[in-house]
Scaffold this active site. Structure first.
Site, mmCIF file in Angstrom:
data_model
loop_
_atom_site.group_PDB
_atom_site.id
_atom_site.type_symbol
_atom_site.label_atom_id
_atom_site.label_comp_id
_atom_site.label_asym_id
_atom_site.label_seq_id
_atom_site.Cartn_x
_atom_site.Cartn_y
_atom_site.Cartn_z
ATOM 1 N N LYS A 11 0.884 -1.324 0.050
ATOM 2 C CA LYS A 11 -0.156 -0.087 0.056
ATOM 3 C C LYS A 11 0.927 1.251 -0.021
ATOM 4 O O LYS A 11 0.978 1.985 0.960
ATOM 5 C CB LYS A 11 -0.845 -0.081 1.157
ATOM 6 C CG LYS A 11 -2.030 1.065 1.422
ATOM 7 C CD LYS A 11 -3.021 0.742 0.358
ATOM 8 C CE LYS A 11 -4.053 1.837 0.380
ATOM 9 N NZ LYS A 11 -5.212 1.670 -0.751
ATOM 10 N N ASP A 57 -2.171 -12.532 5.272
ATOM 11 C CA ASP A 57 -2.999 -13.376 5.800
ATOM 12 C C ASP A 57 -4.450 -13.062 5.262
ATOM 13 O O ASP A 57 -5.103 -13.983 5.038
ATOM 14 C CB ASP A 57 -3.203 -12.523 7.284
ATOM 15 C CG ASP A 57 -4.382 -13.089 8.160
ATOM 16 O OD1 ASP A 57 -4.426 -14.563 7.986
ATOM 17 O OD2 ASP A 57 -5.203 -12.556 8.857
HETATM 18 C C1 IPM Z 1 -3.423 -17.858 9.845
HETATM 19 C C2 IPM Z 1 -4.334 -17.471 10.793
HETATM 20 C C3 IPM Z 1 -3.559 -16.740 11.915
HETATM 21 C C4 IPM Z 1 -2.885 -15.491 11.523
HETATM 22 C C5 IPM Z 1 -4.196 -16.470 13.317
HETATM 23 C C6 IPM Z 1 -4.976 -17.807 13.752
HETATM 24 C C7 IPM Z 1 -3.355 -16.011 14.437
HETATM 25 O O1 IPM Z 1 -5.283 -16.502 10.447
HETATM 26 O O2 IPM Z 1 -2.407 -18.477 9.984
HETATM 27 O O3 IPM Z 1 -3.724 -17.270 8.548
HETATM 28 O O4 IPM Z 1 -3.597 -14.488 11.493
HETATM 29 O O5 IPM Z 1 -1.802 -15.411 10.958
HETATM 30 MG MG MG Z 2 -5.366 -16.244 8.482
#
Ligand code: IPM
Ligand code: MG
Length: 355
Positions: free
Chosen positions: A190, A247
């Site tokens: 971004k 994520d």
């Molecule tokens: C992932 C999950 C994790 C993250 C969570 C459970 C902490 O969403 O592995 O993608 O946000 O990394």
């Molecule tokens: Mg995740």
């Protein structure tokens, strides 16, 4: 001899992990190589047993093993605990302590599942991309962080921060991977707004120019990338991005392929490696044989490829999963009319037999 720390975790984590272990035991027989499995607790189950999500013994044993195989952690039972005690902290603690800075999340469309995608078949048929997500930096770990209070007013604070070396090493991971694939990296940031992204883009450009002139590099803003993923997902080969963008985009990419229950991941760093399905603990379907073990089984295949250097066998496991799907066998999440419903364990057995 090879030693694997097995951390099934919570919810469907336990069910899918035992199928992945089944496949690794088969691999051990095929390779005629001894693989030892050490069972460890982390997440909600560790909170219930030891009062904390990542007990020292789990961490020290994981550090001493050659690889970690993880199921999933978390569930509503532990949602209201204080931040440091939440099951998710086990995952963050493992990533940080094992220095797993690169999270590799392939999104591959199996031909047999084209109809399971929410998008039109011609958009998704043949999707084969990998999200390379930075995993130990960015807003997940930046300081200061917390809910702070000043003059009686509370303020939630997180800090997004990236250093040059952090950006450099993950860029190398993405480009090396792209070299073995279709030689195309899309770096997602971004950079029109965030300073971290401006530095990110500068370093990615520098590393690319100095080392990987044979790999095509594009830059894309994260909002546009999330749109391009559903507009034309086949334009992507390797997506390189920071922790939180990765994520979010990896969930989006995985769902293009029909079910998040299909996708494996590898988290690697200098010395250690952890393999886990992209999906979570799915407490709503836990313990009923409904979970799809394919993501966990393919994570075991990634373990064989990256940690045991058995690329050929990893490919065979992938093909075995594909064959079973082609024969019409499905777990509940991907079942459609005319297919045969199997339980988690039956799916594991079928794939084992097909290897
Ligand atoms: C992932 C999950 C994790 C993250 C969570 C459970 C902490 O969403 O592995 O993608 O946000 O990394
Ligand atoms: Mg995740």
């Amino acid at each position: 001899m090879f030693k694997i720390a097995v951390i099934p975790g919570d919810g469907i984590g336990t069910e899918v992990t035992s199928q992945a272990v089944r496949i690794l035991k088969k691999a051990s027989r095929i390779l005629n190589e001894q693989i030892d499995f050490v069972d460890l607790k982390a997440g909600g189950i560790a909170i219930d047993t030891f009062g904390k999500p990542l007990p020292e013994q789990t961490l020290s044993t994981a550090l001493a093993c050659d690889a970690v195989l993880l199921g999933a952690v978390g569930g509503p039972k532990w949602d209201n605990l204080p931040y440091e005690l939440k099951p998710e902290q086990a995952l963050l603690g493992l990533r940080k302590s094992l220095e797993l800075y690169a999270n590799i999340r392939p999104a591959i469309m199996f031909d047999a599942l084209t109809a399971s995608s929410s998008l039109k078949p011609d958009i998704v048929k043949g999707i084969d991309m990998v999200v390379v997500r930075e995993l130990t930096g960015g807003i997940y770990f930046g300081r200061p962080a917390g809910i702070l209070e000043e003059d009686g007013i509370r303020r939630g604070v997180n800090t997004m921060t990236y250093s040059e070396p952090e950006i450099e090493r993950i860029t190398h991971t993405a480009f090396k991977l792209a070299k073995s694939r279709n030689k195309h990296v899309t770096s997602v940031d971004k950079a029109n707004i965030l300073h971290t992204s401006m530095l990110w883009r500068e370093i990615v450009n520098k590393v690319a120019k100095e080392n990987y002139s044979d790999v095509r590099l594009d830059h894309m803003y994260v909002d546009n990338a999330s749109m391009q993923l559903i507009r034309n997902p086949k334009q992507f080969d390797v997506i390189l991005t920071e922790n939180m963008f990765g994520d979010i985009l990896s969930d989006e990419a995985s769902m293009l392929t029909g079910s998040i229950g299909m996708l494996p991941s590898a988290s690697i760093g200098g010395k250690h490696a952890l393999y886990e399905p992209v999906h979570g603990s799915a407490p709503d379907i836990a313990g009923r044989g409904l979970a799809n073990p394919v993501a966990s089984i393919l994570s075991a295949a990634m373990l064989l490829e990256y940690s045991i250097k058995q690329k050929e066998l990893a490919r065979k496991i992938f093909q075995a999963a594909e064959k079973v799907l082609n024969e019409g066998y499905r777990t509940a999440d991907i079942a459609t009319d005319g297919t045969t419903r199997l339980t988690t364990e039956q799916m594991g057995e079928k794939i084992e037999a097909a290897i």
